[in-house]
Design a protein around this motif. Structure first.
Motif, PDB file in Angstrom:
ATOM      1  N   TYR A 134      38.677 -12.467 -32.581  1.00 37.43           N
ATOM      2  CA  TYR A 134      38.303 -13.868 -32.432  1.00 37.43           C
ATOM      3  C   TYR A 134      37.054 -13.974 -31.577  1.00 37.43           C
ATOM      4  O   TYR A 134      36.861 -13.200 -30.641  1.00 37.43           O
ATOM      5  CB  TYR A 134      39.416 -14.674 -31.753  1.00 37.43           C
ATOM      6  CG  TYR A 134      40.677 -14.749 -32.565  1.00 37.43           C
ATOM      7  CD1 TYR A 134      40.744 -15.544 -33.695  1.00 37.43           C
ATOM      8  CD2 TYR A 134      41.798 -14.027 -32.207  1.00 37.43           C
ATOM      9  CE1 TYR A 134      41.901 -15.617 -34.454  1.00 37.43           C
ATOM     10  CE2 TYR A 134      42.958 -14.092 -32.952  1.00 37.43           C
ATOM     11  CZ  TYR A 134      43.002 -14.892 -34.072  1.00 37.43           C
ATOM     12  OH  TYR A 134      44.149 -14.954 -34.817  1.00 37.43           O
ATOM     13  N   LYS A 161      44.594 -27.095 -29.413  1.00 31.93           N
ATOM     14  CA  LYS A 161      44.785 -26.543 -30.749  1.00 31.93           C
ATOM     15  C   LYS A 161      44.368 -27.559 -31.819  1.00 31.93           C
ATOM     16  O   LYS A 161      43.672 -27.222 -32.784  1.00 31.93           O
ATOM     17  CB  LYS A 161      46.247 -26.135 -30.927  1.00 31.93           C
ATOM     18  CG  LYS A 161      46.521 -25.344 -32.174  1.00 31.93           C
ATOM     19  CD  LYS A 161      47.934 -24.786 -32.152  1.00 31.93           C
ATOM     20  CE  LYS A 161      48.164 -23.914 -33.367  1.00 31.93           C
ATOM     21  NZ  LYS A 161      49.445 -23.239 -33.312  1.00 31.93           N
ATOM     22  N   VAL A 166      38.078 -19.288 -33.296  1.00 37.22           N
ATOM     23  CA  VAL A 166      38.835 -19.587 -32.078  1.00 37.22           C
ATOM     24  C   VAL A 166      40.327 -19.616 -32.380  1.00 37.22           C
ATOM     25  O   VAL A 166      40.760 -20.159 -33.398  1.00 37.22           O
ATOM     26  CB  VAL A 166      38.397 -20.947 -31.483  1.00 37.22           C
ATOM     27  CG1 VAL A 166      39.235 -21.299 -30.262  1.00 37.22           C
ATOM     28  CG2 VAL A 166      36.913 -20.928 -31.128  1.00 37.22           C
ATOM     29  N   ARG A 167      41.107 -19.050 -31.470  1.00 38.43           N
ATOM     30  CA  ARG A 167      42.582 -19.082 -31.555  1.00 38.43           C
ATOM     31  C   ARG A 167      43.110 -19.613 -30.232  1.00 38.43           C
ATOM     32  O   ARG A 167      42.745 -19.115 -29.157  1.00 38.43           O
ATOM     33  CB  ARG A 167      43.116 -17.677 -31.807  1.00 38.43           C
ATOM     34  CG  ARG A 167      44.605 -17.535 -31.750  1.00 38.43           C
ATOM     35  CD  ARG A 167      45.246 -17.962 -33.019  1.00 38.43           C
ATOM     36  NE  ARG A 167      46.707 -17.828 -32.895  1.00 38.43           N
ATOM     37  CZ  ARG A 167      47.518 -18.000 -33.886  1.00 38.43           C
ATOM     38  NH1 ARG A 167      47.047 -18.295 -35.080  1.00 38.43           N
ATOM     39  NH2 ARG A 167      48.808 -17.899 -33.718  1.00 38.43           N
ATOM     40  N   SER A 219      35.869  -8.220 -30.822  1.00 39.92           N
ATOM     41  CA  SER A 219      37.107  -8.987 -30.776  1.00 39.92           C
ATOM     42  C   SER A 219      37.375  -9.610 -32.150  1.00 39.92           C
ATOM     43  O   SER A 219      36.450  -9.977 -32.871  1.00 39.92           O
ATOM     44  CB  SER A 219      36.978 -10.073 -29.713  1.00 39.92           C
ATOM     45  OG  SER A 219      38.125 -10.881 -29.682  1.00 39.92           O
ATOM     46  N   TYR A 246      39.271 -15.465 -23.608  1.00 40.53           N
ATOM     47  CA  TYR A 246      38.813 -14.099 -23.845  1.00 40.53           C
ATOM     48  C   TYR A 246      37.910 -14.086 -25.074  1.00 40.53           C
ATOM     49  O   TYR A 246      38.016 -14.971 -25.905  1.00 40.53           O
ATOM     50  CB  TYR A 246      40.017 -13.167 -24.078  1.00 40.53           C
ATOM     51  CG  TYR A 246      40.805 -12.901 -22.828  1.00 40.53           C
ATOM     52  CD1 TYR A 246      40.253 -12.170 -21.781  1.00 40.53           C
ATOM     53  CD2 TYR A 246      42.094 -13.397 -22.684  1.00 40.53           C
ATOM     54  CE1 TYR A 246      40.983 -11.929 -20.627  1.00 40.53           C
ATOM     55  CE2 TYR A 246      42.824 -13.156 -21.530  1.00 40.53           C
ATOM     56  CZ  TYR A 246      42.260 -12.428 -20.510  1.00 40.53           C
ATOM     57  OH  TYR A 246      42.978 -12.192 -19.366  1.00 40.53           O
ATOM     58  N   ASN A 281      46.465 -20.049 -28.032  1.00 45.33           N
ATOM     59  CA  ASN A 281      47.821 -19.514 -27.927  1.00 45.33           C
ATOM     60  C   ASN A 281      48.542 -20.012 -26.682  1.00 45.33           C
ATOM     61  O   ASN A 281      47.923 -20.392 -25.698  1.00 45.33           O
ATOM     62  CB  ASN A 281      47.801 -17.987 -27.870  1.00 45.33           C
ATOM     63  CG  ASN A 281      47.731 -17.367 -29.234  1.00 45.33           C
ATOM     64  OD1 ASN A 281      46.675 -16.882 -29.633  1.00 45.33           O
ATOM     65  ND2 ASN A 281      48.826 -17.376 -29.963  1.00 45.33           N
ATOM     66  N   HIS A 300      36.625 -16.500 -29.615  1.00 49.10           N
ATOM     67  CA  HIS A 300      37.291 -16.914 -28.380  1.00 49.10           C
ATOM     68  C   HIS A 300      38.795 -16.910 -28.626  1.00 49.10           C
ATOM     69  O   HIS A 300      39.264 -17.514 -29.593  1.00 49.10           O
ATOM     70  CB  HIS A 300      36.879 -18.322 -27.945  1.00 49.10           C
ATOM     71  CG  HIS A 300      35.429 -18.474 -27.651  1.00 49.10           C
ATOM     72  ND1 HIS A 300      34.811 -17.880 -26.577  1.00 49.10           N
ATOM     73  CD2 HIS A 300      34.469 -19.157 -28.305  1.00 49.10           C
ATOM     74  CE1 HIS A 300      33.533 -18.201 -26.585  1.00 49.10           C
ATOM     75  NE2 HIS A 300      33.300 -18.971 -27.622  1.00 49.10           N
ATOM     76  N   HIS A 301      39.535 -16.228 -27.750  1.00 48.48           N
ATOM     77  CA  HIS A 301      40.995 -16.216 -27.803  1.00 48.48           C
ATOM     78  C   HIS A 301      41.465 -16.863 -26.504  1.00 48.48           C
ATOM     79  O   HIS A 301      41.188 -16.342 -25.425  1.00 48.48           O
ATOM     80  CB  HIS A 301      41.507 -14.785 -27.929  1.00 48.48           C
ATOM     81  CG  HIS A 301      42.885 -14.701 -28.480  1.00 48.48           C
ATOM     82  ND1 HIS A 301      43.406 -13.529 -28.959  1.00 48.48           N
ATOM     83  CD2 HIS A 301      43.867 -15.632 -28.637  1.00 48.48           C
ATOM     84  CE1 HIS A 301      44.641 -13.746 -29.383  1.00 48.48           C
ATOM     85  NE2 HIS A 301      44.943 -15.003 -29.194  1.00 48.48           N
TER      86      HIS A 301
END
Length: 107
Positions: free
Chosen positions: A5, A38, A52-53, A3, A72, A55, A7-8
């Motif tokens: 990221y 965020k 980490v992102r 992946s 994810y 969204n 963690h997404h």
């Protein structure tokens, strides 16, 4: 396949009209909780490529269990009530890799 990221994270921010036949995550302060997550990820130095992102997402189709957030690549689904719950997800799961069992939807 790896992946992009570690963690997404997707927060459902779906807004339904008043009187809709299903609940709406947006009515449960989801926007503020996504913004909080965020901010905390950035403060903890967890944000960025390979990390980490956080969204926004439209309907994730788990309305009756919401508000919902999914992490994810694990596919871990959470519900939450307030900033304290989101903080626990950020610190425990995103920073330390430990799933928050009490907030998981699929136990």
């Amino acid at each position: 396949m790896t992946s992009f990221y570690q963690h997404h994270v997707f927060f459902c921010l779906n807004q339904r009209d008043p009187g809709a036949d299903r609940p709406s995550c947006a009515n449960c302060n989801a926007q503020a909780m996504q913004e909080y997550a965020k901010k905390r990820v950035k403060q903890l130095g967890l944000a960025g490529p390979g990390k980490v992102r956080i969204n926004k997402a439209g309907c994730l189709d788990r309305c009756e269990e919401g508000p919902v957030v999914v992490v994810y690549p694990e596919g871990t689904w959470y519900t939450y009530v307030d900033e304290a719950d989101v903080e626990e997800i950020v610190v425990s799961h995103l920073a330390n890799g430990k799933v928050v069992e009490r907030l998981k939807i699929d136990r």
